[in-house]
Enzyme design. Structure first.
Site, mmCIF file in Angstrom:
data_model
loop_
_atom_site.group_PDB
_atom_site.id
_atom_site.type_symbol
_atom_site.label_atom_id
_atom_site.label_comp_id
_atom_site.label_asym_id
_atom_site.label_seq_id
_atom_site.Cartn_x
_atom_site.Cartn_y
_atom_site.Cartn_z
ATOM 1 N N HIS A 12 0.888 -1.153 0.000
ATOM 2 C CA HIS A 12 0.000 0.000 0.000
ATOM 3 C C HIS A 12 0.933 1.211 0.000
ATOM 4 O O HIS A 12 2.026 1.150 0.563
ATOM 5 C CB HIS A 12 -0.837 0.091 1.280
ATOM 6 C CG HIS A 12 -1.698 -1.076 1.552
ATOM 7 N ND1 HIS A 12 -1.259 -2.218 2.186
ATOM 8 C CD2 HIS A 12 -3.007 -1.283 1.282
ATOM 9 C CE1 HIS A 12 -2.258 -3.066 2.320
ATOM 10 N NE2 HIS A 12 -3.317 -2.531 1.768
ATOM 11 N N ASP A 25 2.470 1.846 3.323
ATOM 12 C CA ASP A 25 3.400 0.837 3.877
ATOM 13 C C ASP A 25 4.828 1.308 3.620
ATOM 14 O O ASP A 25 5.763 0.940 4.327
ATOM 15 C CB ASP A 25 3.211 -0.525 3.194
ATOM 16 C CG ASP A 25 1.832 -1.111 3.410
ATOM 17 O OD1 ASP A 25 1.219 -0.820 4.447
ATOM 18 O OD2 ASP A 25 1.356 -1.837 2.531
ATOM 19 N N MET A 53 2.782 -5.903 -7.583
ATOM 20 C CA MET A 53 1.465 -5.316 -7.285
ATOM 21 C C MET A 53 1.615 -4.133 -6.342
ATOM 22 O O MET A 53 2.475 -4.114 -5.467
ATOM 23 C CB MET A 53 0.562 -6.404 -6.664
ATOM 24 C CG MET A 53 -0.843 -5.967 -6.297
ATOM 25 S SD MET A 53 -1.004 -5.284 -4.625
ATOM 26 C CE MET A 53 -1.343 -6.769 -3.685
ATOM 27 N N GLU A 74 -10.844 -6.531 -4.947
ATOM 28 C CA GLU A 74 -10.833 -7.516 -3.860
ATOM 29 C C GLU A 74 -12.068 -7.349 -2.983
ATOM 30 O O GLU A 74 -12.315 -6.265 -2.448
ATOM 31 C CB GLU A 74 -9.590 -7.358 -3.005
ATOM 32 C CG GLU A 74 -9.555 -8.307 -1.826
ATOM 33 C CD GLU A 74 -8.272 -8.241 -1.049
ATOM 34 O OE1 GLU A 74 -7.303 -7.641 -1.557
ATOM 35 O OE2 GLU A 74 -8.214 -8.776 0.058
ATOM 36 N N LYS A 90 -14.680 -8.392 0.241
ATOM 37 C CA LYS A 90 -14.682 -8.897 1.626
ATOM 38 C C LYS A 90 -16.070 -8.625 2.178
ATOM 39 O O LYS A 90 -16.654 -7.573 1.933
ATOM 40 C CB LYS A 90 -13.635 -8.167 2.456
ATOM 41 C CG LYS A 90 -13.508 -8.672 3.898
ATOM 42 C CD LYS A 90 -12.242 -8.110 4.515
ATOM 43 C CE LYS A 90 -12.176 -8.213 6.001
ATOM 44 N NZ LYS A 90 -10.926 -7.670 6.566
ATOM 45 N N GLU A 123 -9.564 -13.348 -2.178
ATOM 46 C CA GLU A 123 -8.764 -13.746 -1.006
ATOM 47 C C GLU A 123 -9.426 -14.921 -0.309
ATOM 48 O O GLU A 123 -10.647 -14.928 -0.088
ATOM 49 C CB GLU A 123 -8.597 -12.594 -0.027
ATOM 50 C CG GLU A 123 -7.848 -13.020 1.251
ATOM 51 C CD GLU A 123 -7.520 -11.907 2.197
ATOM 52 O OE1 GLU A 123 -7.041 -10.843 1.751
ATOM 53 O OE2 GLU A 123 -7.752 -12.077 3.412
ATOM 54 N N HIS A 130 -11.601 -14.154 2.779
ATOM 55 C CA HIS A 130 -12.781 -13.329 2.519
ATOM 56 C C HIS A 130 -13.921 -14.135 1.935
ATOM 57 O O HIS A 130 -15.082 -13.936 2.317
ATOM 58 C CB HIS A 130 -12.417 -12.160 1.602
ATOM 59 C CG HIS A 130 -11.392 -11.255 2.207
ATOM 60 N ND1 HIS A 130 -10.897 -10.149 1.557
ATOM 61 C CD2 HIS A 130 -10.743 -11.310 3.410
ATOM 62 C CE1 HIS A 130 -10.000 -9.567 2.343
ATOM 63 N NE2 HIS A 130 -9.891 -10.252 3.456
ATOM 64 N N ASP A 142 -4.988 -13.453 -3.212
ATOM 65 C CA ASP A 142 -4.486 -13.295 -1.831
ATOM 66 C C ASP A 142 -4.677 -14.619 -1.120
ATOM 67 O O ASP A 142 -5.815 -15.043 -0.869
ATOM 68 C CB ASP A 142 -5.286 -12.205 -1.086
ATOM 69 C CG ASP A 142 -4.781 -10.807 -1.379
ATOM 70 O OD1 ASP A 142 -5.336 -9.845 -0.802
ATOM 71 O OD2 ASP A 142 -3.854 -10.673 -2.186
ATOM 72 N N ASP A 156 -11.823 -11.898 10.021
ATOM 73 C CA ASP A 156 -10.797 -12.094 8.996
ATOM 74 C C ASP A 156 -9.461 -12.400 9.671
ATOM 75 O O ASP A 156 -8.753 -11.509 10.117
ATOM 76 C CB ASP A 156 -10.694 -10.799 8.168
ATOM 77 C CG ASP A 156 -9.736 -10.955 7.003
ATOM 78 O OD1 ASP A 156 -9.330 -9.916 6.450
ATOM 79 O OD2 ASP A 156 -9.405 -12.092 6.645
ATOM 80 N N ASP A 211 -6.671 -13.960 8.473
ATOM 81 C CA ASP A 211 -5.420 -13.828 7.684
ATOM 82 C C ASP A 211 -4.322 -14.747 8.232
ATOM 83 O O ASP A 211 -3.171 -14.334 8.390
ATOM 84 C CB ASP A 211 -4.938 -12.375 7.663
ATOM 85 C CG ASP A 211 -5.885 -11.464 6.889
ATOM 86 O OD1 ASP A 211 -5.854 -10.240 7.134
ATOM 87 O OD2 ASP A 211 -6.663 -11.980 6.060
ATOM 88 N N ASP A 240 -1.498 -12.842 1.645
ATOM 89 C CA ASP A 240 -1.988 -11.696 2.406
ATOM 90 C C ASP A 240 -2.367 -12.236 3.770
ATOM 91 O O ASP A 240 -3.525 -12.591 4.010
ATOM 92 C CB ASP A 240 -3.188 -11.041 1.717
ATOM 93 C CG ASP A 240 -3.619 -9.789 2.478
ATOM 94 O OD1 ASP A 240 -4.640 -9.186 2.102
ATOM 95 O OD2 ASP A 240 -2.943 -9.436 3.448
HETATM 96 C C1 DIG Z 1 -7.068 -7.023 2.964
HETATM 97 O O1 DIG Z 1 -7.215 -8.371 2.703
HETATM 98 C C2 DIG Z 1 -6.574 -6.274 1.768
HETATM 99 C C3 DIG Z 1 -5.565 -5.255 2.157
HETATM 100 O O2 DIG Z 1 -4.584 -5.900 2.905
HETATM 101 C C4 DIG Z 1 -5.011 -4.857 0.847
HETATM 102 O O3 DIG Z 1 -5.633 -3.700 0.418
HETATM 103 C C5 DIG Z 1 -5.332 -5.974 -0.085
HETATM 104 C C6 DIG Z 1 -4.119 -6.299 -0.871
HETATM 105 O O4 DIG Z 1 -4.049 -7.606 -1.246
HETATM 106 N N1 DIG Z 1 -5.875 -7.027 0.773
HETATM 107 MN MN MN Z 2 -6.280 -9.206 0.911
HETATM 108 MN MN MN Z 3 -8.002 -10.616 4.835
#
Ligand code: DIG
Ligand code: MN
Ligand code: MN
Length: 397
Positions: A61, A64, A95, A188, A190, A224, A227, A252, A262, A264, A294
């Site tokens: 990002h 980051d 990316m 993406e 969620k 992802e 998600h 992801d 979530d 992760d 991710d």
């Molecule tokens: C959350 O799963 C999102 C953020 O971490 C980011 O914007 C995106 C990048 O893969 N995944």
């Molecule tokens: Mn993600």
């Molecule tokens: Mn996530």
């Protein structure tokens, strides 16, 4: 204490194309009920350590890498140092994405906020972040609408949110085209978190939305694991539909326990069977994209635990890849699949290859007499097929 990882066939290598977001191994372990447990790791250190572990690249990002309130001089120094770390290690940046969720100004959304000033600022921030990604050669630009949602439906009609999101993406597609940025945009989804409900909550919603854009050919998906699973859906089905539509632009990978926030988690640490079928789908399709994680280490971990997390994420993918090869070579599994292939290839009615309509085909099909009793009696042997697959995963085959 540094963990010594044996070099073997599962050891990650750059041509495996494993990537991590800076925010993943850089996660400091904060959660809604606890403060950070780890010190921040500088982006240049992340690049060097991930390179040592065999990763191919990192993603980020904007914030980051470049702090929200960085001066131009700060930005120049950070970019220079980061470019040196990438050059020294050969690591890539496939990316980039924008943080439109952390700063308080996005508390009511970014592109879909009721405040036109916030919507305009989100566009400005995204354009600057797209410029930054191009500086590092990023080819995919991810959009995760972390705050594009609401807590009370009284605040806006869903149609208005969708329209605003579309306006933003159409504007940014034009920005990319105008500047000859050959980005692929990857949306993406969620289903919830951090808002009460999020708009466009699954990859299916996003896929339908893409076709309403001015330049749908520029826009695909970044599904992802966690998600889709948060919605109780099979992740490999979302990925399969994206692949079939030619819209799997990024992915992801992580782990998730059912019906939880979530998490992760480390890829493959939960639902090993689901992870296996996901790897099988990507490998059978020879999908060329980045295998991006991710995810982050448990809050219990120190910095060594973070690097263990990163190593094992990649190692597990390679172990599952080897299981896919064993599945393909397994004579008993393939014998059952050969029976399915024979069932599939039967010529039922002579209407030519594939199910293409013609008046003759319709007539032939309407006149055909089916042996319904035989159809009812057909067995598929999926219990055996699944048991053989399970035993392959458990290591007894
Ligand atoms: C959350 O799963 C999102 C953020 O971490 C980011 O914007 C995106 C990048 O893969 N995944
Ligand atoms: Mn993600
Ligand atoms: Mn996530």
């Amino acid at each position: 204490m540094t963990t010594k990882h044996p070099q073997d066939t599962y050891s990650p290598r750059p041509d495996d194309h494993f990537t991590f977001g800076l925010w993943t191994v850089g996660n400091r372990g904060r959660d809604p009920f606890g403060d950070a447990v780890r010190a921040a790791i500088p982006p240049t250190t992340i690049v060097r350590r991930l390179a040592e572990l065999g990763a191919y690249g990192v993603n980020f990002h904007d914030n980051d890498l470049i702090p929200f309130d960085a001066t131009t001089a700060d930005r120049e120094r950070i970019v220079k140092d980061f470019k040196k770390a990438l050059a020294d290690t050969g690591m890539k940046v496939p990316m980039a994405t924008t943080n439109l969720f952390y700063d308080a100004c996005f508390k009511e959304g970014a592109y879909t906020s009721n405040d036109a000033r916030v919507r305009a600022f989100a566009l400005q921030k995204t354009m600057h972040a797209m410029d930054l990604g191009i500086e590092f050669g990023a080819k995919t630009y991810v959009f995760w609408g972390g705050r594009e949602g609401l807590e009370t439906n009284a605040c806006k009609a869903p149609q208005d949110a969708i329209k605003r999101f579309r306006e933003a993406l159409n504007f940014l597609c034009e920005y990319a085209r105008d500047n000859k940025y050959d980005y692929q945009f990857a949306l993406e989804a969620k289903p919830n978190e951090p808002r009460g409900d999020l708009f466009l909550p699954t990859s299916g919603h996003m896929l339908a939305f893409i076709y309403t854009l001015d330049h749908p050919e520029m826009v695909g998906l970044n599904p992802e694991t966690a998600h889709e699973q948060m919605s109780g859906l099979d992740f490999s089905h979302a990925v399969g539909q994206a692949l079939e539509a030619g819209k799997l632009f990024h992915i992801d990978l992580n782990g998730q326990k059912p019906s939880r926030y979530d998490q992760d988690l480390r890829f493959g640490s939960e639902d090993q069977k689901g992870a296996f079928f996901l790897v099988k789908l990507l490998e059978d399709a020879r999908w060329p994209g980045m295998r991006h994680f991710d995810s982050h280490a448990y809050r219990t971990e120190d910095e060594q635990g973070v690097w263990d997390f990163a190593h094992y994420s990649m190692r597990t993918y390679n172990i599952l890849k080897e299981k896919v090869a064993r599945f393909t070579a397994d004579k008993e599994i393939q014998a059952i699949l050969d029976e399915q292939r024979a069932l599939d290839r039967q010529t039922v009615v002579d209407i030519g290859a594939g199910l293409r309509y013609s008046p003759r085909a319709a007539t032939q099909l309407k006149q055909h007499v089916f042996d319904i009793a035989a159809l009812r009696a057909q067995g598929f042997r999926y219990e055996r097929l699944d048991q053989l697959t399970t035993e392959l995963l458990l290591g007894t085959r």
